[in-house]
Design a protein around this motif. Structure first.
Motif, PDB file in Angstrom:
ATOM      1  N   TYR A  32       0.838  -1.208   0.000  1.00  9.95           N
ATOM      2  CA  TYR A  32       0.000   0.000   0.000  1.00  9.95           C
ATOM      3  C   TYR A  32       0.874   1.259   0.000  1.00  9.95           C
ATOM      4  O   TYR A  32       0.641   2.206  -0.747  1.00  9.95           O
ATOM      5  CB  TYR A  32      -0.916  -0.024   1.236  1.00  9.95           C
ATOM      6  CG  TYR A  32      -1.757   1.225   1.373  1.00  9.95           C
ATOM      7  CD1 TYR A  32      -2.935   1.374   0.646  1.00  9.95           C
ATOM      8  CD2 TYR A  32      -1.351   2.261   2.214  1.00  9.95           C
ATOM      9  CE1 TYR A  32      -3.688   2.536   0.749  1.00  9.95           C
ATOM     10  CE2 TYR A  32      -2.098   3.424   2.320  1.00  9.95           C
ATOM     11  CZ  TYR A  32      -3.266   3.554   1.587  1.00  9.95           C
ATOM     12  OH  TYR A  32      -3.998   4.699   1.680  1.00  9.95           O
ATOM     13  N   ILE A  33       1.910   1.259   0.843  1.00 15.12           N
ATOM     14  CA  ILE A  33       2.832   2.407   0.898  1.00 15.12           C
ATOM     15  C   ILE A  33       3.492   2.615  -0.471  1.00 15.12           C
ATOM     16  O   ILE A  33       3.520   3.726  -0.995  1.00 15.12           O
ATOM     17  CB  ILE A  33       3.907   2.192   1.997  1.00 15.12           C
ATOM     18  CG1 ILE A  33       3.265   2.191   3.388  1.00 15.12           C
ATOM     19  CG2 ILE A  33       4.995   3.256   1.911  1.00 15.12           C
ATOM     20  CD1 ILE A  33       4.213   1.807   4.520  1.00 15.12           C
ATOM     21  N   LEU A  34       3.990   1.514  -1.032  1.00 18.91           N
ATOM     22  CA  LEU A  34       4.675   1.624  -2.330  1.00 18.91           C
ATOM     23  C   LEU A  34       3.728   2.151  -3.402  1.00 18.91           C
ATOM     24  O   LEU A  34       4.053   3.088  -4.138  1.00 18.91           O
ATOM     25  CB  LEU A  34       5.230   0.260  -2.758  1.00 18.91           C
ATOM     26  CG  LEU A  34       6.395  -0.307  -1.951  1.00 18.91           C
ATOM     27  CD1 LEU A  34       6.756  -1.699  -2.464  1.00 18.91           C
ATOM     28  CD2 LEU A  34       7.621   0.606  -2.013  1.00 18.91           C
ATOM     29  N   GLU A  35       2.546   1.544  -3.464  1.00  9.88           N
ATOM     30  CA  GLU A  35       1.654   1.869  -4.574  1.00  9.88           C
ATOM     31  C   GLU A  35       0.964   3.215  -4.410  1.00  9.88           C
ATOM     32  O   GLU A  35       0.651   3.877  -5.389  1.00  9.88           O
ATOM     33  CB  GLU A  35       0.636   0.732  -4.779  1.00  9.88           C
ATOM     34  CG  GLU A  35       1.279  -0.404  -5.574  1.00  9.88           C
ATOM     35  CD  GLU A  35       0.636  -1.749  -5.353  1.00  9.88           C
ATOM     36  OE1 GLU A  35      -0.576  -1.781  -5.072  1.00  9.88           O
ATOM     37  OE2 GLU A  35       1.365  -2.779  -5.432  1.00  9.88           O
ATOM     38  N   THR A  36       0.738   3.634  -3.155  1.00  7.47           N
ATOM     39  CA  THR A  36       0.020   4.897  -2.932  1.00  7.47           C
ATOM     40  C   THR A  36       0.960   6.099  -2.934  1.00  7.47           C
ATOM     41  O   THR A  36       0.642   7.141  -3.500  1.00  7.47           O
ATOM     42  CB  THR A  36      -0.713   4.850  -1.568  1.00  7.47           C
ATOM     43  OG1 THR A  36      -1.445   3.646  -1.515  1.00  7.47           O
ATOM     44  CG2 THR A  36      -1.636   6.037  -1.386  1.00  7.47           C
TER      45      THR A  36
END
Ligand code: SAM
Ligand code: CA
Length: 247
Positions: A32-36
């Motif tokens: 989630y951190i990477l993609e957001t």
């Protein structure tokens, strides 16, 4: 209940495999951190270098994209200009640094292996930041000793990123504390060492993890007891300890 426990256990096991990327206890949260926040803002050149590095057999060593973003932000926050990196590999953290510092900023970059640096170099050149880099092939320690002997480098570095041979971190620290300016930062990478710092001594561990573990434990104790620095250990990537020189 049993099924949930099993799923969690499986996830934790899988998670150990990506431990060098993040020690977060949930792969989904890390994704989630990477993609957001990370991938949508990653400069094109860093993305290209990350993808090229992913094909290399030692890609386990690369700095993760979230840590690259963190370093880039940190360098801008402290207005770093004169920097050093020990441990370059293909240059992901180097590029994050080169993009963050001003056009007349400098990075003294050291690695015993030039071949891997040359994988990333064309991408760094294309990004227009190669002129900031002074790459030295060879072990870092003698270069630090030479700079200390020279006398003119004392207290000159705004930021140093240490990401190389963990059994030498203590030796680097003895020299870097002199070379970094008062108020400057040293970042020691991998200070949570794949989570092994809290593993029981008889826990199963990869050979290299076990070998360097005691050195990382020693370093963490030494940094916590060093009155010349303020410290902050962050669970970013595999753990990074920021040391601000205060005297
Ligand atoms: N910061 C890099 C990145 O973002 O991809 C990762 C560095 S990798 C974890 C560690 C590097 O340290 C390797 O490329 C290795 O060749 C280098 N190294 C090992 N021993 C060294 C030494 N004594 N002096 C300088 N570099 C060394
Ligand atoms: Ca690292």
């Amino acid at each position: 209940m049993a099924a949930t426990g099993e799923t969690e256990q499986k996830q934790n096991l899988r998670h150990q495999e990506v431990g060098h990327k993040s020690l977060l206890q949930s792969d989904a949260l890390y994704q989630y951190i990477l993609e957001t926040s990370v991938y949508p803002r990653e400069p094109e050149s860093m993305k290209e270098l990350r993808e090229v590095t992913a094909k290399h057999p030692w890609n386990l060593m690369t700095t993760s994209a979230d840590e690259g973003q963190f370093l880039n932000m940190l360098l801008k926050l402290i207005n770093a200009k004169n920097t050093m990196e020990i441990g370059v590999y293909t240059g992901y953290s180097l590029l994050a640094t080169a993009l963050a510092i001003p056009d007349d900023g400098k990075i003294l970059a050291m690695d015993i292996n030039r071949e891997n640096y040359e994988i990333g170099l064309p991408i760094i050149e294309k990004a227009g930041v190669a002129h900031k880099i002074d790459f030295r092939e060879g072990p870092a320690l003698p270069v630090l000793d030479q700079m200390i002997e020279d006398g003119k480098y004392h207290g000159t570095f705004d930021f140093v990123f240490v990401d190389a041979d963990k059994d030498n971190y203590i030796n680097y620290h003895k020299r870097l504390i002199d070379l970094v300016k008062i108020g400057g930062l040293i970042g020691y990478d991998n200070t949570l060492w794949n989570g092994s710092v809290v593993a029981p001594p008889d826990a199963p561990m990869r050979k290299y993890v076990r070998y360097y573990r005691d050195f990382v434990l020693e370093l963490n104790k030494a940094l916590a007891a060093d009155p010349r620095i303020e410290i902050c250990m962050l669970p970013v990537g595999d753990g990074i300890t920021l040391c601000r020189r205060v005297s």
